[in-house]
Design an enzyme around this catalytic site. Sequence first.
Site, short mmCIF file in Angstrom:
data_model
loop_
_atom_site.label_atom_id
_atom_site.label_comp_id
_atom_site.label_asym_id
_atom_site.label_seq_id
_atom_site.Cartn_x
_atom_site.Cartn_y
_atom_site.Cartn_z
N ASP A 13 -17.87 -4.47 -36.67
CA ASP A 13 -18.09 -3.49 -35.60
C ASP A 13 -17.06 -3.72 -34.48
O ASP A 13 -17.42 -4.10 -33.37
CB ASP A 13 -19.53 -3.58 -35.05
CG ASP A 13 -19.89 -4.95 -34.48
OD1 ASP A 13 -19.28 -5.96 -34.89
OD2 ASP A 13 -20.78 -5.02 -33.60
N ASN A 160 -27.47 -15.16 -26.90
CA ASN A 160 -26.61 -14.56 -25.88
C ASN A 160 -27.23 -13.27 -25.34
O ASN A 160 -27.10 -12.94 -24.17
CB ASN A 160 -25.18 -14.32 -26.39
CG ASN A 160 -25.10 -13.47 -27.64
OD1 ASN A 160 -26.11 -13.04 -28.19
ND2 ASN A 160 -23.88 -13.21 -28.09
N GLU A 166 -29.49 -13.77 -30.69
CA GLU A 166 -28.06 -13.43 -30.73
C GLU A 166 -27.92 -11.92 -30.95
O GLU A 166 -28.74 -11.31 -31.64
CB GLU A 166 -27.38 -14.24 -31.85
CG GLU A 166 -25.89 -14.00 -32.02
CD GLU A 166 -25.57 -12.77 -32.83
OE1 GLU A 166 -24.52 -12.15 -32.60
OE2 GLU A 166 -26.40 -12.40 -33.70
N ASN A 168 -26.05 -9.73 -32.84
CA ASN A 168 -26.02 -9.05 -34.15
C ASN A 168 -27.40 -9.02 -34.80
O ASN A 168 -27.79 -8.02 -35.41
CB ASN A 168 -25.03 -9.74 -35.11
CG ASN A 168 -23.59 -9.56 -34.68
OD1 ASN A 168 -23.29 -8.74 -33.82
ND2 ASN A 168 -22.70 -10.35 -35.27
N HIS A 241 -16.09 -15.26 -31.70
CA HIS A 241 -17.08 -15.53 -32.73
C HIS A 241 -16.64 -15.23 -34.16
O HIS A 241 -16.71 -16.09 -35.04
CB HIS A 241 -18.34 -14.70 -32.47
CG HIS A 241 -18.86 -14.76 -31.07
ND1 HIS A 241 -19.68 -15.78 -30.65
CD2 HIS A 241 -18.68 -13.94 -30.00
CE1 HIS A 241 -20.01 -15.57 -29.38
NE2 HIS A 241 -19.42 -14.47 -28.96
#
Length: 311
Positions: A13, A160, A166, A168, A241
């Site tokens: 993405d 995060n 997280e 995703n 990342h």
Amino acid sequence: MSHVKRTILLDCDPGLDDAVALMLAAGDPRIELAAVTTVAGNQTLEKVTDNARRLAGLLGVSAPVASGCARPLVRTPAWSTVHGDSGLGGVTLTADPVPLDPRHAVDLIIDTVLDREPGSVTLVPVGPLSNIAMAIRKEPRIIERVREVVLMGGAYHAGNRTAVAEFNVLTDPEAAAIVFGEPWPVTMVGLDLTWQALATPDVLARIAAVDTAAARIVVDMLGSYAAAYRAHRFLDAPPVHDPCAVAYVIDPTLITTRRAPIAVELTGTATLGMTVADFRDPDPQCSTQVAVDLDVGRFWELVIAALARLP
Ligand code: PIR
Ligand code: CA
């Protein structure tokens, strides 16, 4: 160290760090990039697909690029703000986009896995897991046909997007639960690992010294990313990342892992999207593992060498 080429499908993405992951996959001679698929996440499906096609054009990627799910399976999406309005920070890509493959990403994933030797394709999802979950449900035979899944997502210490989740995984937690729940080998390259891959001023200077179009774009992108991260007092520099997952496929000795069952929290109120890794009783049969430690020096050498080989 050196081994046969690994065939990967990158589901992404883009996304600043997704762009770096694509560059690493395109520039490292040990990777054969079989296909690129896009999913809504850091930005809308339209924007991330346009970014992927322009990046592929710029990098000379000949693999098919197909667009996939515009929405998570169940939840309402919320685009990430650190990647800016375009998804690539302040960077505008002027390269011509490669043509869009007419297939839906889910079908390109299935075709890529079924058309190749059993056990040869590694799936590398670095965005929400919507496409991969849909592909499993549409064609369950892919579960035993892929070599392994190496995904960027999740975290077993801290998140995060929330205290424990997280981005995703939280964006499409039901899809993540499907992917972690199947009996295929899954390596979770989560924030515990990727918060070690920081674009420090020294790293940025070394990338700037690589005089390729790809390297210049990385410097521009990470510059705007660094600005967005200055508010994060707990990190000295922005984490990059997604290339960590690609790096693990290229050279697994860069990352130490621990075997653990992983559950995705789907019903918590404060813990929705948390990836719960159970380290109590290491079962050698367990098909999932989490990434723990990164050889930071060798990781950046790999990325910089790839950028130097690209246009
Ligand atoms: C990175 C991401 C989302 C939000 C922030 N703040 C930073 C994207 C990255 O592309 C990566 O795949 C993953 N999601 C990290 O959470
Ligand atoms: Ca991503």
